[in-house]
Design a protein around this motif. Structure first.
Motif, PDB file in Angstrom:
ATOM      1  N   ASP A 493      -3.130  35.286  54.147  1.00  0.00           N
ATOM      2  CA  ASP A 493      -2.535  36.246  55.074  1.00  0.00           C
ATOM      3  C   ASP A 493      -3.143  36.011  56.450  1.00  0.00           C
ATOM      4  O   ASP A 493      -4.015  35.150  56.639  1.00  0.00           O
ATOM      5  N   ALA A 494      -2.685  36.788  57.435  1.00  0.00           N
ATOM      6  CA  ALA A 494      -3.089  36.565  58.818  1.00  0.00           C
ATOM      7  C   ALA A 494      -4.590  36.717  59.004  1.00  0.00           C
ATOM      8  O   ALA A 494      -5.240  35.914  59.693  1.00  0.00           O
ATOM      9  N   ALA A 495      -5.175  37.728  58.416  1.00  0.00           N
ATOM     10  CA  ALA A 495      -6.601  37.984  58.605  1.00  0.00           C
ATOM     11  C   ALA A 495      -7.452  36.864  58.015  1.00  0.00           C
ATOM     12  O   ALA A 495      -8.379  36.357  58.659  1.00  0.00           O
ATOM     13  N   SER A 496      -7.151  36.476  56.784  1.00  0.00           N
ATOM     14  CA  SER A 496      -7.949  35.417  56.158  1.00  0.00           C
ATOM     15  C   SER A 496      -7.714  34.068  56.830  1.00  0.00           C
ATOM     16  O   SER A 496      -8.605  33.217  56.856  1.00  0.00           O
ATOM     17  N   LEU A 497      -6.522  33.865  57.403  1.00  0.00           N
ATOM     18  CA  LEU A 497      -6.249  32.619  58.113  1.00  0.00           C
ATOM     19  C   LEU A 497      -7.124  32.498  59.351  1.00  0.00           C
ATOM     20  O   LEU A 497      -7.782  31.468  59.566  1.00  0.00           O
ATOM     21  N   ASP A 498      -7.148  33.519  60.187  1.00  0.00           N
ATOM     22  CA  ASP A 498      -7.957  33.456  61.404  1.00  0.00           C
ATOM     23  C   ASP A 498      -9.433  33.259  61.076  1.00  0.00           C
ATOM     24  O   ASP A 498     -10.140  32.478  61.735  1.00  0.00           O
ATOM     25  N   GLU A 499      -9.905  33.968  60.069  1.00  0.00           N
ATOM     26  CA  GLU A 499     -11.311  33.844  59.684  1.00  0.00           C
ATOM     27  C   GLU A 499     -11.614  32.417  59.225  1.00  0.00           C
ATOM     28  O   GLU A 499     -12.638  31.816  59.610  1.00  0.00           O
ATOM     29  N   ALA A 500     -10.731  31.853  58.413  1.00  0.00           N
ATOM     30  CA  ALA A 500     -10.954  30.502  57.888  1.00  0.00           C
ATOM     31  C   ALA A 500     -10.883  29.457  58.995  1.00  0.00           C
ATOM     32  O   ALA A 500     -11.679  28.505  59.026  1.00  0.00           O
ATOM     33  N   LEU A 501      -9.923  29.588  59.905  1.00  0.00           N
ATOM     34  CA  LEU A 501      -9.794  28.610  60.987  1.00  0.00           C
ATOM     35  C   LEU A 501     -11.006  28.658  61.916  1.00  0.00           C
ATOM     36  O   LEU A 501     -11.530  27.608  62.326  1.00  0.00           O
ATOM     37  N   ARG A 502     -11.460  29.868  62.268  1.00  0.00           N
ATOM     38  CA  ARG A 502     -12.645  29.964  63.135  1.00  0.00           C
ATOM     39  C   ARG A 502     -13.856  29.303  62.468  1.00  0.00           C
ATOM     40  O   ARG A 502     -14.623  28.586  63.113  1.00  0.00           O
ATOM     41  N   TRP A 503     -14.027  29.583  61.185  1.00  0.00           N
ATOM     42  CA  TRP A 503     -15.135  28.975  60.437  1.00  0.00           C
ATOM     43  C   TRP A 503     -15.032  27.452  60.441  1.00  0.00           C
ATOM     44  O   TRP A 503     -16.016  26.747  60.722  1.00  0.00           O
ATOM     45  N   SER A 504     -13.847  26.932  60.172  1.00  0.00           N
ATOM     46  CA  SER A 504     -13.667  25.487  60.075  1.00  0.00           C
ATOM     47  C   SER A 504     -13.852  24.808  61.431  1.00  0.00           C
ATOM     48  O   SER A 504     -14.521  23.772  61.532  1.00  0.00           O
ATOM     49  N   PHE A 505     -13.265  25.379  62.479  1.00  0.00           N
ATOM     50  CA  PHE A 505     -13.342  24.745  63.798  1.00  0.00           C
ATOM     51  C   PHE A 505     -14.758  24.760  64.362  1.00  0.00           C
ATOM     52  O   PHE A 505     -15.100  23.939  65.212  1.00  0.00           O
ATOM     53  N   ALA A 506     -15.580  25.684  63.905  1.00  0.00           N
ATOM     54  CA  ALA A 506     -16.966  25.761  64.389  1.00  0.00           C
ATOM     55  C   ALA A 506     -17.918  24.905  63.562  1.00  0.00           C
ATOM     56  O   ALA A 506     -19.073  24.702  63.966  1.00  0.00           O
ATOM     57  N   ALA A 507     -17.470  24.387  62.424  1.00  0.00           N
ATOM     58  CA  ALA A 507     -18.349  23.657  61.521  1.00  0.00           C
ATOM     59  C   ALA A 507     -18.748  22.307  62.103  1.00  0.00           C
ATOM     60  O   ALA A 507     -17.978  21.662  62.828  1.00  0.00           O
ATOM     61  N   THR A 508     -19.933  21.851  61.766  1.00  0.00           N
ATOM     62  CA  THR A 508     -20.417  20.543  62.216  1.00  0.00           C
ATOM     63  C   THR A 508     -20.212  19.457  61.171  1.00  0.00           C
ATOM     64  O   THR A 508     -20.510  18.286  61.430  1.00  0.00           O
ATOM     65  N   GLY A 509     -19.716  19.823  60.008  1.00  0.00           N
ATOM     66  CA  GLY A 509     -19.396  18.867  58.957  1.00  0.00           C
ATOM     67  C   GLY A 509     -17.958  19.039  58.517  1.00  0.00           C
ATOM     68  O   GLY A 509     -17.215  19.859  59.062  1.00  0.00           O
ATOM     69  N   PRO A 510     -17.519  18.289  57.515  1.00  0.00           N
ATOM     70  CA  PRO A 510     -16.133  18.387  57.064  1.00  0.00           C
ATOM     71  C   PRO A 510     -15.859  19.681  56.307  1.00  0.00           C
ATOM     72  O   PRO A 510     -16.693  20.139  55.517  1.00  0.00           O
ATOM     73  N   THR A 511     -14.707  20.277  56.568  1.00  0.00           N
ATOM     74  CA  THR A 511     -14.285  21.505  55.890  1.00  0.00           C
ATOM     75  C   THR A 511     -12.798  21.407  55.595  1.00  0.00           C
ATOM     76  O   THR A 511     -12.080  20.586  56.185  1.00  0.00           O
ATOM     77  N   LEU A 512     -12.342  22.274  54.690  1.00  0.00           N
ATOM     78  CA  LEU A 512     -10.918  22.297  54.350  1.00  0.00           C
ATOM     79  C   LEU A 512     -10.440  23.743  54.296  1.00  0.00           C
ATOM     80  O   LEU A 512     -11.122  24.607  53.738  1.00  0.00           O
ATOM     81  N   VAL A 513      -9.270  23.977  54.880  1.00  0.00           N
ATOM     82  CA  VAL A 513      -8.605  25.281  54.817  1.00  0.00           C
ATOM     83  C   VAL A 513      -7.267  25.082  54.119  1.00  0.00           C
ATOM     84  O   VAL A 513      -6.433  24.281  54.561  1.00  0.00           O
ATOM     85  N   GLU A 514      -7.080  25.801  53.015  1.00  0.00           N
ATOM     86  CA  GLU A 514      -5.796  25.792  52.317  1.00  0.00           C
ATOM     87  C   GLU A 514      -5.012  27.022  52.782  1.00  0.00           C
ATOM     88  O   GLU A 514      -5.359  28.149  52.437  1.00  0.00           O
ATOM     89  N   ALA A 515      -3.985  26.781  53.591  1.00  0.00           N
ATOM     90  CA  ALA A 515      -3.156  27.867  54.117  1.00  0.00           C
ATOM     91  C   ALA A 515      -1.896  27.969  53.266  1.00  0.00           C
ATOM     92  O   ALA A 515      -1.017  27.096  53.327  1.00  0.00           O
ATOM     93  N   VAL A 516      -1.806  29.013  52.473  1.00  0.00           N
ATOM     94  CA  VAL A 516      -0.682  29.195  51.553  1.00  0.00           C
ATOM     95  C   VAL A 516       0.449  29.885  52.303  1.00  0.00           C
ATOM     96  O   VAL A 516       0.297  31.008  52.789  1.00  0.00           O
ATOM     97  N   VAL A 517       1.606  29.217  52.408  1.00  0.00           N
ATOM     98  CA  VAL A 517       2.715  29.737  53.207  1.00  0.00           C
ATOM     99  C   VAL A 517       3.932  29.959  52.323  1.00  0.00           C
ATOM    100  O   VAL A 517       4.021  29.481  51.193  1.00  0.00           O
TER     101      VAL A 517
END
Length: 518
Positions: A493-517
């Motif tokens: 959902d919108a809330a979990s998406l923003d939280e996950a993207l902020r976390w991933s974009f700030a990471a210094t290593g590899p991360t993955l976000v699964e966005a279920v649409v």
């Protein structure tokens, strides 16, 4: 006397090819005896992944990368991304092992029959050297041909016993290629452009390859010309927030003609304009529209169905056009109006792409392979900085994920965001392992719609209401990521998406976000 391996390592060092991408087998191992400390070997867990990583690395460094594959089996696995590299015009030197020369008459296990023919026609040049001592010269020629516009992959098959043979020292040659455009042809184009009433510029990937981003901006502003992106362009060639940006051409004959219809002059730069994905009918350009094409690929110039073509580097050609006659007075264009923002009530691919745009740095690099989301991406994820967008020009799947890994290696100071469809990601999921091994700060964003959406779209085009075997809701990309050593988060959902993207974009290593649409 040195051996072939020692001379080759020295040559690769001189050429700057000290990062070797590969997945070796028995016939390649002698190449790596006493592997030098200043070289880096990047292992891929499948050969198509190896090609994709090397492709991204070469595009990021703007230099040919070297790839090491295993005989016919490895080349066969990699051919899909060899095809993509050919369409991307990416300079690569692809090598593959061959069995020992002494047993080739007996068709030994894991030998390559007619090795130099196998990757054709999607390499610019290929050979298996006649003698072991010819290996360095073959690799140097492969590098020269790969780097000569239009750039592309080359191929050298190397028997296993060549590496330890004696070899005379090899001296590199310098080749100066003439890439300047025909001055008279450019002058004629410049006169036609200056006299036109409503010109349009169409930009393709060659504008980016030729580092002509700023040149196109200057030309468009001088002539008050709208700018559209060529169909299926694999690079960013004009800022999509510029007042003269007018959108994207669709890969269909009738759609292209309709888009060109208001214009009396069209200048297509850096790539094919008349690129079709579906069958069409009628003219290729509107009646009375004067079309000119400029790019470094003579093949594009030859098969273009209409227009006057000039084979040249875009930057050099535009520099001459900027010196041409002044334009006639033309009315100002109203800039495109942005779409109203989505509120996130529905978790769609368009909303995911909108939020990526909102939360990422504009300087971050987007490597994309989400074909069914390309339209929403054009609408919601504008590319506004040069050299920050890459996708595959071939349409083949399995390029984007490993290309993002290679891009992160080439540009270690930039954030790389891989925007991938779930189907596309599964073609090269092993590439996650290399991102972990090399601690690369790649954000893998998987747009998960649980099906091959592109096939469902084309099924409707062909009047097919139901397709077999195209849905896969069972895939769990968070578990797949964890199995390769990545941390991952799921967004529903919108809330979990923003939280996950902020976390991933700030990471210094590899991360993955699964966005279920939806």
């Amino acid at each position: 006397m040195p051996n072939v391996r020692e001379v080759t390592i020295g040559l690769l060092r001189e050429l700057g090819m000290t990062t070797v991408f590969g997945n070796p087998g028995s016939t390649e191992l002698p190449m790596f005896r006493d592997f030098p400390a200043d070289f880096r070997y990047v292992m891929g867990l499948q050969e198509s992944v190896v090609l994709g990583m090397a492709d991204g690395y070469a595009q990021g460094t703007k230099r040919a990368a070297i790839v090491n594959l295993h005989s016919s089996a490895g080349v066969g696995h990699a051919l899909g991304n060899v095809f993509s590299a050919f369409k991307n015009q990416t300079p690569l030197v692809v090598t593959a092992g061959q069995q020992a020369r002494s047993i080739l008459p007996y068709e030994p296990f894991l030998f390559a029959e007619r090795a130099a023919e196998f990757p054709r026609p999607f390499v610019k040049w290929s050979c298996e050297p006649a003698r072991a001592e010819d290996v360095p010269a073959a690799l140097h020629r492969a590098w020269l041909v790969a780097m000569e516009p239009p750039c592309g992959p080359t191929f050298v098959s190397i028997p296993i016993d060549d590496w330890d043979r004696d070899c005379e020292p090899f001296r590199m040659r310098t080749v100066h290629a003439i890439r300047a455009p025909d001055a008279d042809a450019i002058a004629a184009c410049g006169v036609a452009l200056s006299k036109s009433k409503n010109p349009l510029i169409v930009v393709g990937a060659g504008v980016a390859r030729d580092n002509a981003w700023d040149h196109v901006i200057a030309l468009a502003e001088r002539h008050n010309a709208l700018v559209k992106v060529a169909p299926m362009s694999a690079r960013c060639s004009f800022p999509e927030d510029h007042p003269l940006f007018a959108g994207f051409l669709t890969a269909g004959r009738e759609a292209i003609v309709a888009a060109l219809a208001p214009h009396d002059f069209v200048l297509a730069l850096g790539g094919p304009m008349s690129l079709y994905h579906v069958e069409g009918h009628g003219p290729h350009v509107p009646a009375g529209c004067d079309v000119w094409l400029i790019g470094d690929n003579h093949v594009h110039a030859a098969w273009a169905p209409a227009g006057t073509a000039i084979v040249a580097q875009c930057d050099m050609a535009i520099e001459l056009l900027l010196q041409g006659p002044p334009p006639t007075a033309r009315p100002q264009h109203a800039p495109r109006q942005p779409l109203p923002p989505l509120d996130g009530a529905a978790m769609t691919d368009a909303y995911v792409l909108q939020q990526i745009a909102a939360l990422r740095s504009p300087e971050s690099i987007i490597v994309e392979e989400a074909p069914s989301s390309r339209g929403p991406m054009h609408d919601r994820l504008p590319i506004v900085r040069k050299d920050t967008f890459y996708t595959t020009a071939s349409g083949g799947l399995g390029h984007g994920l490993p290309a993002a890994v290679g891009m992160a290696m080439a540009r270690p100071n930039d954030k790389v965001i891989a925007v991938l469809g779930d189907g596309s990601a599964m073609y090269a999921i092993q590439g996650l392992h290399a991102a972990v091994q090399h601690k690369l700060p790649v954000s893998f964003v998987i747009i998960k719609n649980n099906r091959y959406e592109a096939l469902h779209h084309f099924g409707q085009h062909f009047g097919m209401q139901e397709l077999v075997g195209t849905k896969f809701p069972e895939l769990d990309f968070c578990l797949l990521a964890q199995g390769h050593g990545l941390t991952a988060r799921r967004a529903t959902d919108a809330a979990s998406l923003d939280e996950a993207l902020r976390w991933s974009f700030a990471a210094t290593g590899p991360t993955l976000v699964e966005a279920v649409v939806l």
